[in-house]
Scaffold this motif. Sequence first.
Motif, mmCIF file in Angstrom:
data_model
loop_
_atom_site.group_PDB
_atom_site.id
_atom_site.type_symbol
_atom_site.label_atom_id
_atom_site.label_comp_id
_atom_site.label_asym_id
_atom_site.label_seq_id
_atom_site.Cartn_x
_atom_site.Cartn_y
_atom_site.Cartn_z
ATOM 1 N N TYR A 131 2.676 3.723 8.386
ATOM 2 C CA TYR A 131 4.263 3.314 8.254
ATOM 3 C C TYR A 131 5.161 4.239 9.256
ATOM 4 O O TYR A 131 5.871 3.667 9.888
ATOM 5 C CB TYR A 131 5.004 3.285 6.983
ATOM 6 C CG TYR A 131 4.424 2.243 5.968
ATOM 7 C CD1 TYR A 131 3.483 1.123 6.157
ATOM 8 C CD2 TYR A 131 4.204 2.609 4.561
ATOM 9 C CE1 TYR A 131 2.958 0.200 5.281
ATOM 10 C CE2 TYR A 131 3.740 1.965 3.608
ATOM 11 C CZ TYR A 131 3.041 0.697 4.133
ATOM 12 O OH TYR A 131 2.196 -0.136 3.176
ATOM 13 N N GLY A 174 0.836 -1.243 -0.042
ATOM 14 C CA GLY A 174 -0.110 0.059 0.019
ATOM 15 C C GLY A 174 0.907 1.180 -0.061
ATOM 16 O O GLY A 174 1.752 1.308 0.926
ATOM 17 N N ARG A 202 -8.766 3.972 0.754
ATOM 18 C CA ARG A 202 -7.529 3.877 -0.127
ATOM 19 C C ARG A 202 -7.478 3.370 -1.375
ATOM 20 O O ARG A 202 -6.767 2.169 -1.398
ATOM 21 C CB ARG A 202 -6.423 3.659 0.856
ATOM 22 C CG ARG A 202 -6.614 2.189 1.674
ATOM 23 C CD ARG A 202 -5.537 1.920 2.438
ATOM 24 N NE ARG A 202 -5.492 0.825 2.955
ATOM 25 C CZ ARG A 202 -4.789 -0.349 2.725
ATOM 26 N NH1 ARG A 202 -3.955 -0.171 1.740
ATOM 27 N NH2 ARG A 202 -4.643 -1.449 3.436
ATOM 28 N N LEU A 226 -5.935 2.034 11.309
ATOM 29 C CA LEU A 226 -5.914 1.400 10.023
ATOM 30 C C LEU A 226 -7.140 1.880 9.386
ATOM 31 O O LEU A 226 -8.169 1.519 9.689
ATOM 32 C CB LEU A 226 -5.814 -0.049 10.076
ATOM 33 C CG LEU A 226 -4.476 -0.442 10.834
ATOM 34 C CD1 LEU A 226 -4.003 -2.033 10.553
ATOM 35 C CD2 LEU A 226 -3.213 0.311 10.302
ATOM 36 N N GLU A 235 -2.771 7.325 3.370
ATOM 37 C CA GLU A 235 -3.122 6.822 4.527
ATOM 38 C C GLU A 235 -2.157 5.566 5.209
ATOM 39 O O GLU A 235 -1.851 5.865 6.271
ATOM 40 C CB GLU A 235 -4.567 6.118 4.466
ATOM 41 C CG GLU A 235 -5.613 6.920 4.343
ATOM 42 C CD GLU A 235 -6.080 7.548 2.768
ATOM 43 O OE1 GLU A 235 -5.077 7.372 2.095
ATOM 44 O OE2 GLU A 235 -7.029 8.215 2.500
ATOM 45 N N MET A 236 -1.654 5.021 4.317
ATOM 46 C CA MET A 236 -0.550 3.724 4.542
ATOM 47 C C MET A 236 0.615 4.548 4.903
ATOM 48 O O MET A 236 1.338 4.044 5.863
ATOM 49 C CB MET A 236 -0.490 2.920 3.569
ATOM 50 C CG MET A 236 -1.818 1.749 3.540
ATOM 51 S SD MET A 236 -2.434 1.013 4.983
ATOM 52 C CE MET A 236 -1.153 -0.101 5.575
ATOM 53 N N ASP A 241 -4.926 1.855 -3.719
ATOM 54 C CA ASP A 241 -3.993 0.700 -3.250
ATOM 55 C C ASP A 241 -4.519 -0.508 -3.844
ATOM 56 O O ASP A 241 -3.986 -1.483 -3.805
ATOM 57 C CB ASP A 241 -3.972 0.623 -1.793
ATOM 58 C CG ASP A 241 -2.945 1.620 -1.150
ATOM 59 O OD1 ASP A 241 -2.171 2.247 -2.027
ATOM 60 O OD2 ASP A 241 -2.914 1.750 0.109
#
Length: 461
Positions: A158, A149, A321, A315, A153-154, A324
């Motif tokens: 991370y 992803g 998202r 999450l 957002e991801m 992705d």
Amino acid sequence: MATILIVDDLKSTTDAVAQIVSANAHNPLTAASAEEAFALFKESDVDLVITDMKLPNKSGLDLLRQVREIDPMVPVIVMTAFGTVKNAVDAMKWGAFDYLTKPVSMVELEVKLDKALQQRSLLLNNQDLQLENNYLREEVHQQFSEIIGQSQEMQEVYSLVKRVAEARSPVLILGESGTGKELIAHAIHTNSDRSDKPFVKINCAALAEGILESELFGHEKGAFTNAIRRKPGRFEIAGAGTLFLDEIGEIAPSVQVKLLRVLQEKEFERVGGTETLSMRARIIAATNLDLEQQIASKQFREDLYYRLNVVSIQLPPLRRREEDIPILIAHFIAKYASELGKKIKAMSPAALKCLCNYTWPGNIRELENTIERAIVLTRNDQIDCEDLPIHIQQKNDLASDDSVDEEDLTKNMEDHEKKLIFKALLETRGNISKAAAKLNIKRTTLRYKMEKYDFLRYKFE
Ligand SMILES: Nc1ncnc2c1ncn2[C@@H]1O[C@H](COP(=O)(O)OP(=O)(O)OP(=O)(O)O)[C@@H](O)[C@H]1O
Ligand SMILES: [Mg+2]
């Protein structure tokens, strides 16, 4: 600007379509036969083909097959005379992206043109992403192996993971089912300086109250009927590693009290024991429940919540998202094709469209299962619509194409209504009475809604 090849033996049709294509800031190429079109196709960089089905020698269907043989990523829209829609449906089976009935309506053409081009850029992106993905996977292998992803957002997830990994404080991971909570818990562990120590998981929802307690804290010999020997609990086994308390929202009140004590005092005893052991493990908890609501309904202790929620990571659901989705699809195709020993080259544009339009209530787990199932089912080297579950296949039509933002009900209903009305008007070629009858509403209501959605300015024939 896209290059669009328009094929029809009637010059008036190619001219009319070319005019609309130019008006939409694209570059039209025209041909009067399949042969001429194919020659043009080979020498130019065509992004989309719009072809009549009935052509002098070779048919539109022949052209469609030739084009797809050379480049299956170029969408083909077929045109067919009113009343011969069956031919068009056959063409869809051969991989046509969509069809138009003649005489071609400007709105319908514009809508389908847009969609086909969107689809093409999605496919091209997907191909780039597969390459990029291979590279990125190498690069981040150590840090986030297997987490796919690249959405904003991801990226935020991370960055949070990296920042919390080194700390000792508890982390609470929140998110709907299938969003990757366990994967992230694991990533926090592997990115921390505890990565060489154990990562121990316990699913709090799966165990009955008494068993959960002895699983967590261990028990002494004779602590209860079946305790024939001393058994260490997960806190002990985790040592100075990480203890992952999954589905924490389901934990019974009596165990909540004990857990709170461990978190506060960093000490615990085995069930039936007196020896005090110290807690060295780092705690990560996860849940798909709304803990604040659980607190309000007195099912979850507020003090425990604050202890666990020193840092929380939320999450995002997959529908937030969407960008992705193609890269996840590519990842799971690669994974399951090799696991199941199948050669899968591609996914048909129509199937990709269904997957991108679906809202994924079960998030990544559901997407993963869907791809695995499709790979098992497919009889050739390409995943097609028919390999998808029926409720996902249905996402291929006009009435349900955009993904749905579930929180905004009014907007949602309006979007849906707008699409249904648009579809009915297309199907009745703009006949308001017939469209109203189809929709089962009054003619005046339909007129009012057409005005509201600004449909009156369109010609639907
Ligand atoms: N970003 C991702 N990249 C690749 N695979 C993922 C990603 N997120 C989740 N998955 C996969 O999806 C499946 C579900 O993930 P996981 O078990 O971590 O979800 P979860 O949030 O714990 O779900 P639940 O609440 O139902 O337990 C797993 O097979 C996992 O490998
Ligand atoms: Mg889970």
